[in-house]
Scaffold this active site. Structure first.
Site, PDB file in Angstrom:
ATOM      1  N   TRP A 100      -3.236  -6.448   6.699  1.00 52.22           N
ATOM      2  CA  TRP A 100      -4.564  -6.875   6.041  1.00 52.22           C
ATOM      3  C   TRP A 100      -5.348  -7.885   6.673  1.00 52.22           C
ATOM      4  O   TRP A 100      -6.377  -8.032   6.980  1.00 52.22           O
ATOM      5  CB  TRP A 100      -4.434  -7.286   4.498  1.00 52.22           C
ATOM      6  CG  TRP A 100      -3.952  -5.977   3.867  1.00 52.22           C
ATOM      7  CD1 TRP A 100      -2.792  -5.642   2.919  1.00 52.22           C
ATOM      8  CD2 TRP A 100      -4.810  -4.565   3.851  1.00 52.22           C
ATOM      9  NE1 TRP A 100      -3.084  -4.697   2.545  1.00 52.22           N
ATOM     10  CE2 TRP A 100      -3.931  -3.727   3.019  1.00 52.22           C
ATOM     11  CE3 TRP A 100      -6.071  -4.118   4.325  1.00 52.22           C
ATOM     12  CZ2 TRP A 100      -4.289  -2.347   2.688  1.00 52.22           C
ATOM     13  CZ3 TRP A 100      -6.112  -2.900   4.130  1.00 52.22           C
ATOM     14  CH2 TRP A 100      -5.563  -2.017   3.509  1.00 52.22           C
ATOM     15  N   ASP A 167      -8.072 -13.884   0.994  1.00 52.13           N
ATOM     16  CA  ASP A 167      -7.948 -12.526   0.425  1.00 52.13           C
ATOM     17  C   ASP A 167      -6.938 -12.719  -0.669  1.00 52.13           C
ATOM     18  O   ASP A 167      -5.755 -12.884  -0.032  1.00 52.13           O
ATOM     19  CB  ASP A 167      -7.531 -11.691   1.508  1.00 52.13           C
ATOM     20  CG  ASP A 167      -7.461 -10.188   1.125  1.00 52.13           C
ATOM     21  OD1 ASP A 167      -7.354 -10.003  -0.134  1.00 52.13           O
ATOM     22  OD2 ASP A 167      -7.202  -9.391   1.999  1.00 52.13           O
ATOM     23  N   LYS A 191      -5.076  -3.864  -7.915  1.00 54.39           N
ATOM     24  CA  LYS A 191      -3.628  -4.263  -7.875  1.00 54.39           C
ATOM     25  C   LYS A 191      -3.470  -5.173  -9.248  1.00 54.39           C
ATOM     26  O   LYS A 191      -2.482  -4.721 -10.108  1.00 54.39           O
ATOM     27  CB  LYS A 191      -3.251  -4.934  -6.710  1.00 54.39           C
ATOM     28  CG  LYS A 191      -3.230  -4.227  -5.661  1.00 54.39           C
ATOM     29  CD  LYS A 191      -3.606  -4.378  -4.270  1.00 54.39           C
ATOM     30  CE  LYS A 191      -3.591  -3.607  -3.190  1.00 54.39           C
ATOM     31  NZ  LYS A 191      -4.254  -3.853  -2.102  1.00 54.39           N
TER      32      LYS A 191
HETATM   33  C1  LIG Z   1      -5.029  -3.568  -0.900  1.00 53.17           C
HETATM   34  C2  LIG Z   1      -5.531  -4.706  -0.068  1.00 53.17           C
HETATM   35  C3  LIG Z   1      -6.640  -4.828   0.729  1.00 53.17           C
HETATM   36  C4  LIG Z   1      -7.499  -3.520   0.634  1.00 53.17           C
HETATM   37  O1  LIG Z   1      -8.203  -3.159  -0.242  1.00 53.17           O
HETATM   38  P1  LIG Z   1      -9.266  -2.018  -0.306  1.00 53.17           P
HETATM   39  O2  LIG Z   1      -9.861  -2.505  -1.863  1.00 53.17           O
HETATM   40  O3  LIG Z   1      -8.642  -0.901  -0.331  1.00 53.17           O
HETATM   41  O4  LIG Z   1     -10.122  -2.190   0.708  1.00 53.17           O
HETATM   42  C5  LIG Z   1      -6.954  -5.668   1.417  1.00 53.17           C
HETATM   43  N1  LIG Z   1      -6.150  -6.964   1.323  1.00 53.17           N
HETATM   44  C6  LIG Z   1      -4.931  -7.058   0.553  1.00 53.17           C
HETATM   45  C7  LIG Z   1      -4.168  -8.384   0.832  1.00 53.17           C
HETATM   46  C8  LIG Z   1      -4.723  -5.903  -0.091  1.00 53.17           C
HETATM   47  O5  LIG Z   1      -3.487  -5.846  -0.545  1.00 53.17           O
END
Ligand SMILES: *Cc1c(COP(=O)(O)O)cnc(C)c1O
Length: 355
Positions: A100, A167, A191
């Site tokens: 990511w 993030d 999540k």
């Molecule tokens: C799941 C995830 C993403 C991507 O998320 P989307 O909503 O599918 O774009 C980005 N960064 C991290 C750390 C993630 O766990």
């Protein structure tokens, strides 16, 4: 009984599923479905307002922080962050801690200079690189707090002389942090916070409007702030599910209480892994994630057999990410300790049988 270890979208509290399903048929006794009400009505506005105020309360945000609920997932933030924070001739610092983070780096390069201060790619991202090469100045320092795919987590906040951007998609509100240290936090909701289709952005107003760049309206945080996340039709149902999940989190005792439970779950699973040589955790001890626990077995046949055994016991979602293989057990906020107890029992029996 199903034990859901999915990595995302993932388990939410049972009562949230119940309330959300009731609202699809009859929202707050109105005789209308949540799916058929206007977003600019006095039916939906209180939902959005409560989601924002619960976020501020649970994360103890100061008055400079704005909470936005936007479309496009965390992946859209990979470009929206540099578009709003990185001047054309400026520099942004990124940590490359996993897939990511590396995707975020790729998008940031469209907008300015990117310095990758550290990368753990040399060891398949199984540890956190701490030996950083920092430039003199930077518009911001970006990192991923929890590397969902590889199972590492930053158990410290970087001490760097730059504004922090994080993030937090896979560990937001899972542990106590001083969230006010960050200029910007973003997270896909699917999540720990709610349903897929919405992402949260928590941004300090003071860091905006400094790039000199013309920003398209739908990508401009300032426009979203001025319009209260309603520049266009927001993802109404996904925001509703977030609001219910945040209410649930508050009723559990908030972030400190959930952190305690998350620690118990992860400790039980890692202790079991460390005690059973058949299973091998891939991440170095000090950087292990409390949210995504990655482990492999040396025999691919045994891995298949273990996956079948799990299936029979109602354990779902533990097959590893295609880039890592093996297993990934995600222990997000809503996963009960009892599910981890079942998983560790199954592991112990399996290891006995194999031993
Ligand atoms: C799941 C995830 C993403 C991507 O998320 P989307 O909503 O599918 O774009 C980005 N960064 C991290 C750390 C993630 O766990």
């Amino acid at each position: 009984m199903v034990h859901n270890f999915n990595a995302g979208p993932s388990i939410l509290p049972a009562e949230v599923f119940k309330q959300a399903s009731e609202a699809i048929l009859n929202f707050n006794g109105t005789g209308l479905s949540i799916l058929e009400i206007g977003h600019r009505t006095n039916l939906f506005q209180p939902v959005l307002d409560e989601a924002v105020s619960l976020t501020k309360e649970l994360m103890q945000l100061n008055a400079d922080k704005e909470v936005l609920f936007l479309h496009g997932g965390a992946s859209t933030q990979f470009m929206q962050v540099p578009m709003n924070l990185l001047p054309q001739d400026g520099t942004a610092v990124y940590l490359d801690g996993g897939v990511w983070g590396s995707k975020a780096i790729k998008e940031a390069k469209h907008f300015g200079n990117v310095v990758v201060a550290g990368s753990s790619k040399d060891k398949n991202y199984t540890y956190i690189q701490r030996d950083w090469q920092l430039p003199e100045t930077a518009a911001y320092f970006h990192y991923t707090t929890n590397n969902t795919v590889e199972g590492t987590q930053m158990h410290f906040v970087p001490d760097v002389p730059f504004p922090l951007v994080a993030d937090m998609s896979s560990d937001i509100m899972s542990r106590v942090m001083d969230f006010n240290q960050f200029d910007l936090i973003y997270a896909g909701a699917q999540k720990n916070v709610g349903a897929a289709g919405v992402n949260m952005v928590i941004v300090d107003k003071k860091c905006l409007g400094k790039t000199g760049r013309t920003i398209p309206t739908m990508l401009d945080y300032q426009q979203h702030i001025s319009n209260g996340s309603m520049l266009n039709t927001p993802p109404v149902f996904a925001i509703y599910v977030c609001m219910l999940t945040l209410r649930w989190l508050k009723a559990q005792g908030g972030v400190p209480a959930i952190e305690k439970r998350n620690n118990e779950k992860a400790t039980l699973l890692y202790n079991t892994l460390d005690a059973l040589p058949l299973f091998r955790p891939t991440v170095v001890k000090e950087d292990r994630s409390l949210m995504n626990v990655i482990f492999v077995m040396d025999d691919p046949e045994a891995e298949k057999e273990f996956l079948d055994t799990c299936k029979k016991e109602g354990i779902v979602g533990i097959k590893g990410h295609r880039s890592v293989g093996g297993f990934r057990a995600s222990l997000y906020n809503a996963l009960p300790l009892s599910s981890v107890q079942v998983l560790t029992e199954v592991m112990r029996h399996f290891a006995d049988r194999k031993g």
